[in-house]
Enzyme design. Sequence first.
Site, PDB file in Angstrom:
ATOM      1  N   ASP A 259      27.151  13.325 -44.700  1.00  0.00           N
ATOM      2  CA  ASP A 259      27.949  14.067 -45.747  1.00  0.00           C
ATOM      3  C   ASP A 259      30.079  14.619 -45.010  1.00  0.00           C
ATOM      4  O   ASP A 259      30.013  14.424 -46.129  1.00  0.00           O
ATOM      5  CB  ASP A 259      26.918  15.351 -45.929  1.00  0.00           C
ATOM      6  CG  ASP A 259      25.884  15.261 -46.969  1.00  0.00           C
ATOM      7  OD1 ASP A 259      25.681  14.364 -48.116  1.00  0.00           O
ATOM      8  OD2 ASP A 259      25.258  16.216 -47.535  1.00  0.00           O
TER       9      ASP A 259
ATOM     10  N   ASP B 252       0.866  -0.917  -0.211  1.00  0.00           N
ATOM     11  CA  ASP B 252       0.098   0.038   0.221  1.00  0.00           C
ATOM     12  C   ASP B 252       0.700   1.402   0.177  1.00  0.00           C
ATOM     13  O   ASP B 252       0.920   1.780   0.899  1.00  0.00           O
ATOM     14  CB  ASP B 252      -1.289   0.046   1.326  1.00  0.00           C
ATOM     15  CG  ASP B 252      -1.989   1.168   1.965  1.00  0.00           C
ATOM     16  OD1 ASP B 252      -1.879   1.842   0.457  1.00  0.00           O
ATOM     17  OD2 ASP B 252      -2.596   1.072   2.322  1.00  0.00           O
TER      18      ASP B 252
ATOM     19  N   CYS C 267      19.638   7.486 -48.630  1.00  0.00           N
ATOM     20  CA  CYS C 267      19.706   8.916 -47.619  1.00  0.00           C
ATOM     21  C   CYS C 267      18.944   9.781 -47.449  1.00  0.00           C
ATOM     22  O   CYS C 267      18.429  10.200 -47.991  1.00  0.00           O
ATOM     23  CB  CYS C 267      20.860   9.328 -49.200  1.00  0.00           C
ATOM     24  SG  CYS C 267      22.095  10.340 -48.873  1.00  0.00           S
TER      25      CYS C 267
ATOM     26  N   ASP D 233      26.007  11.660 -59.306  1.00  0.00           N
ATOM     27  CA  ASP D 233      24.983  12.648 -58.523  1.00  0.00           C
ATOM     28  C   ASP D 233      23.740  13.953 -59.072  1.00  0.00           C
ATOM     29  O   ASP D 233      23.601  13.573 -60.018  1.00  0.00           O
ATOM     30  CB  ASP D 233      25.720  12.975 -57.229  1.00  0.00           C
ATOM     31  CG  ASP D 233      25.284  12.787 -55.793  1.00  0.00           C
ATOM     32  OD1 ASP D 233      24.211  13.829 -55.270  1.00  0.00           O
ATOM     33  OD2 ASP D 233      25.511  11.900 -54.598  1.00  0.00           O
ATOM     34  N   ASP D 234      24.095  14.422 -58.255  1.00  0.00           N
ATOM     35  CA  ASP D 234      22.561  15.610 -58.080  1.00  0.00           C
ATOM     36  C   ASP D 234      23.525  17.123 -58.987  1.00  0.00           C
ATOM     37  O   ASP D 234      24.622  16.979 -59.474  1.00  0.00           O
ATOM     38  CB  ASP D 234      22.600  16.229 -56.188  1.00  0.00           C
ATOM     39  CG  ASP D 234      21.177  17.372 -56.937  1.00  0.00           C
ATOM     40  OD1 ASP D 234      20.373  17.339 -57.936  1.00  0.00           O
ATOM     41  OD2 ASP D 234      21.063  17.931 -55.585  1.00  0.00           O
TER      42      ASP D 234
ATOM     43  N   ARG E 112      17.026  23.485 -47.836  1.00  0.00           N
ATOM     44  CA  ARG E 112      17.809  23.718 -48.872  1.00  0.00           C
ATOM     45  C   ARG E 112      16.472  24.419 -49.209  1.00  0.00           C
ATOM     46  O   ARG E 112      17.238  24.000 -51.164  1.00  0.00           O
ATOM     47  CB  ARG E 112      17.626  22.367 -49.204  1.00  0.00           C
ATOM     48  CG  ARG E 112      19.562  22.018 -49.806  1.00  0.00           C
ATOM     49  CD  ARG E 112      19.526  20.988 -50.209  1.00  0.00           C
ATOM     50  NE  ARG E 112      20.872  20.981 -50.791  1.00  0.00           N
ATOM     51  CZ  ARG E 112      21.128  20.048 -51.577  1.00  0.00           C
ATOM     52  NH1 ARG E 112      20.821  19.023 -52.066  1.00  0.00           N
ATOM     53  NH2 ARG E 112      22.604  19.478 -52.197  1.00  0.00           N
TER      54      ARG E 112
ATOM     55  N   ASN F 101      16.322  15.926 -48.964  1.00  0.00           N
ATOM     56  CA  ASN F 101      17.883  17.000 -48.268  1.00  0.00           C
ATOM     57  C   ASN F 101      16.997  18.149 -47.675  1.00  0.00           C
ATOM     58  O   ASN F 101      17.229  18.719 -47.540  1.00  0.00           O
ATOM     59  CB  ASN F 101      18.573  16.812 -49.084  1.00  0.00           C
ATOM     60  CG  ASN F 101      19.397  16.454 -49.736  1.00  0.00           C
ATOM     61  OD1 ASN F 101      19.649  16.285 -48.961  1.00  0.00           O
ATOM     62  ND2 ASN F 101      19.568  15.668 -51.171  1.00  0.00           N
TER      63      ASN F 101
ATOM     64  N   LYS G 180      21.185   6.306 -55.736  1.00  0.00           N
ATOM     65  CA  LYS G 180      21.134   7.117 -54.613  1.00  0.00           C
ATOM     66  C   LYS G 180      19.817   7.772 -54.006  1.00  0.00           C
ATOM     67  O   LYS G 180      19.461   8.734 -54.850  1.00  0.00           O
ATOM     68  CB  LYS G 180      22.311   7.788 -54.151  1.00  0.00           C
ATOM     69  CG  LYS G 180      22.977   8.272 -53.638  1.00  0.00           C
ATOM     70  CD  LYS G 180      24.071   9.259 -53.164  1.00  0.00           C
ATOM     71  CE  LYS G 180      24.244  10.518 -52.168  1.00  0.00           C
ATOM     72  NZ  LYS G 180      25.619  10.567 -52.564  1.00  0.00           N
ATOM     73  N   TRP G 181      18.597   7.449 -53.157  1.00  0.00           N
ATOM     74  CA  TRP G 181      17.396   7.900 -52.901  1.00  0.00           C
ATOM     75  C   TRP G 181      18.120   9.076 -52.004  1.00  0.00           C
ATOM     76  O   TRP G 181      17.546   9.217 -50.633  1.00  0.00           O
ATOM     77  CB  TRP G 181      16.663   6.531 -52.601  1.00  0.00           C
ATOM     78  CG  TRP G 181      15.448   7.248 -52.196  1.00  0.00           C
ATOM     79  CD1 TRP G 181      14.918   8.467 -51.612  1.00  0.00           C
ATOM     80  CD2 TRP G 181      14.130   6.832 -52.665  1.00  0.00           C
ATOM     81  NE1 TRP G 181      13.666   8.514 -51.423  1.00  0.00           N
ATOM     82  CE2 TRP G 181      13.001   7.773 -52.376  1.00  0.00           C
ATOM     83  CE3 TRP G 181      14.043   5.769 -53.965  1.00  0.00           C
ATOM     84  CZ2 TRP G 181      11.690   7.061 -53.011  1.00  0.00           C
ATOM     85  CZ3 TRP G 181      12.790   5.515 -54.196  1.00  0.00           C
ATOM     86  CH2 TRP G 181      11.446   6.381 -53.455  1.00  0.00           C
ATOM     87  N   ASP G 182      18.092   9.589 -52.199  1.00  0.00           N
ATOM     88  CA  ASP G 182      18.397  10.884 -50.937  1.00  0.00           C
ATOM     89  C   ASP G 182      16.743  11.614 -50.494  1.00  0.00           C
ATOM     90  O   ASP G 182      16.033  11.611 -51.565  1.00  0.00           O
ATOM     91  CB  ASP G 182      18.525  12.412 -51.666  1.00  0.00           C
ATOM     92  CG  ASP G 182      20.065  12.712 -50.396  1.00  0.00           C
ATOM     93  OD1 ASP G 182      20.112  13.116 -49.710  1.00  0.00           O
ATOM     94  OD2 ASP G 182      20.828  13.544 -51.333  1.00  0.00           O
TER      95      ASP G 182
HETATM   96  C1  GLA Z   1      23.548  15.434 -49.705  1.00  0.00           C
HETATM   97  C2  GLA Z   1      23.560  14.162 -50.326  1.00  0.00           C
HETATM   98  C3  GLA Z   1      24.812  14.370 -51.147  1.00  0.00           C
HETATM   99  C4  GLA Z   1      24.767  14.749 -52.084  1.00  0.00           C
HETATM  100  C5  GLA Z   1      24.195  15.753 -52.132  1.00  0.00           C
HETATM  101  C6  GLA Z   1      23.791  16.328 -53.765  1.00  0.00           C
HETATM  102  O1  GLA Z   1      23.746  16.266 -49.126  1.00  0.00           O
HETATM  103  O2  GLA Z   1      23.850  13.432 -48.833  1.00  0.00           O
HETATM  104  O3  GLA Z   1      25.680  13.494 -51.069  1.00  0.00           O
HETATM  105  O4  GLA Z   1      23.521  13.788 -52.898  1.00  0.00           O
HETATM  106  O5  GLA Z   1      22.628  15.643 -50.958  1.00  0.00           O
HETATM  107  O6  GLA Z   1      22.313  17.194 -53.806  1.00  0.00           O
END
Ligand code: GLA
Length: 732
Positions: free
Chosen positions: A551, A53, A529, A369-370, A446, A483, A479-481
């Site tokens: 990064d 209790d 990513c 990349d981008d 961004r 951000n 690479k599937w980002d």
């Molecule tokens: C992010 C990723 C990087 C690169 C940039 C491109 O920051 O982590 O590795 O791909 O985007 O814009």
Amino acid sequence: MAIRIDRLAKVFTLQTDKSTYQMKVDDHGTLLHTYFGAMAEETDFSYLIVPEDHGYCGQPGDVAGDRTYSLDYYPLEYPVHGNGDYRIKALKAGWKGQVPCLDLRYASHKTYRGKYALEGLPALFANQADQDVETLEITLKDLYEEIYVTLFYGVFEKKGVITRSAVVENRGDKVLELRRVMSAGIDFPAENLDLIRFYGKHTCERQFERSGLFHGITEIGSTRGTSSHQQNPFVILCSRDATEDSGDCYGVSLLYSGGFKMQAERDQFGSVRLVCGLQDDDFSWELSKGETFAAPEAVLAYSGQGLTGLSLCLQEAYQDNLIRSSWKNKRRPILVNNWEATYFDFHADKLLAIAEQAASLGLDMLVLDDGWFGKRDDDNSGLGDWQVNEAKLGCSLRELADRINDMGLEFGIWMEPEMISEDSDLYRAHPDWAFRVPGRVPNRGRNQLVLDLSRKEVRDYMKQSIDHVLESANIAYVKWDMNRSIDCVCSAVDPSISQGALYHRYVLGLYEVLEYVTVRYPELLLEGCSGGGGRFDAGMLYYTPQIWCSDNTDAIERLKIQYGTSFGYPMSAVSAHVSVCPNHQNGRVTPFQTRGICAMQGAFGYELDLGRLSGEDWKEAKRQIAWYRKYDELFRNGRYYRLVSPYENQDFTAWSYVAKDQSLALLSVVYTDLHANPHAARVKLKGLSGQARYRLEGKVYTGAALMLGGVILPKPKQNYDSYMVCLEQVLP
Ligand code: GLA
């Protein structure tokens, strides 16, 4: 038998080779949590619950007169809001428009061989060979209303992990409003426990942090819509004296890639409750009659052999029973990614020049990349327009991929399918597809907005654009980002959906698209990513066998990032590249060899203009590639040991891989400080066979000597020097 049920005593015991987990239904039908820890055969731990209790600890309404029965201090399996328990809860729900209030009691249970699945959510699975895996479902019902909760337990007996989830079902006639549905709660008896969590920021993820638990609530989590750079959905509770090699450690990992919450409460009597699950900030989810809601899966692991034992257990379980990709057992391509080499400033000739160098160096893949699509010469525009910018590239994607293939390299590409730039054709056509609060200028991250993945037409567009890209050229890797953190969460379709619910619908939408891609393109290597490691979680690993870890490509900062990551994730999932010096993120200069040794800790590659390598570095790169190929199996499947922590030793950090049959080991050391007149340093190895003999640089030692006495390290000759050596077992 992994699941043992004593029907008379109403005790449920989950047994793995490493741990025991136990619950009991008491005389009132409450499901108590009686034990989680080292393996204990045939014990009913309910004797540990002492009825007393205690002042200001009340009783549930139906427990008349017995002041010693209080859910305010009893260990509970799935604590709910409304039954007199004032600690943190797993569930808060009630009829819409009424006070949220529940009191769950045992209704039924069932067991079956194999592992349950959760529709639309990542979950551990049993392979055909895993005959030891069993499921327990315990269904609880509210004392007064037709509200049911089924607790799911997946028991991986040999792996030593237990999974949990909870599914809420409304069988009543009214609308049930869920305010908080956690995946799991675990009550620990009074004991001094430390909490280890992994905090961070962009370019500095998963930093190890350990502290005692004070009275009250310690909370980590993410309200960003992603699992986040800032906190990781994985924590460890451990005994105060736990080290890498000894002590009780409990790992709790959430298979979820969105906002989450993990709370640990040390209560008035010193007991500790941990709950983990979906972030419940502004969360409201409605269930009509017959509808259900599933909480994401949580994975629990216990090790009585310290932190190393815990990591090995989780790493193996994730490698075998979470990562689905056909790539999990294949050597990953050693790639060169053009991001740090060119950023947005490239055309086909520049890429082909890098590819030529890559081919002559012996790499496997070039990743573009981008910046290859729409109008995208910086990060202010173009997201959403997934058509190749031929004017910029100078050719079609197919031509580029073919020419790269002709050089003997595979071709990979970057995409960020969840995003939309305001300066894009997609946004001009569908401004309402982005999350935004009506009448307000949306917050940017961004300079981009986030697509409303709760909408089918948006997910369909994502699938079509991915199909379009993947079918336009021979693409072996994506690479599937992702951000930015998600904000202004409001759907143009239904602005009344609570933000918490919409965040979750977003993640469910993401999983639907990822499922589509992984099923449709089973041979595609998907790398996750999110600005590096902003979504490095076990949920993503279900779809992507590797994730860009950070990064930050500086080898020395990566020591801590990769060290932290290794506690809860397999190293084969840690994507890591060699980049140029001075490093682009922090300006540090490190030897090329050291950058290679750090990057070889995970899925290895380069992120620089190979044409600018000095002759010396070129030779070293050749050595690295040969080394990585030779020991690929060990890097991917070996047991990973943290030998010297970058937090505890200022002078060097060390780690090793040991083959599962103990025939081979690799020791890596990176020096982080230099001293005049140094004495020889040594590092003790782990995981070798004590009796076996190993050859190390021409000399033979017993495993016992290498583990107890250690390996004498060469003295560093320059700043951030490094050393990597292989030890092979000598057959008798
Ligand atoms: C992010 C990723 C990087 C690169 C940039 C491109 O920051 O982590 O590795 O791909 O985007 O814009």
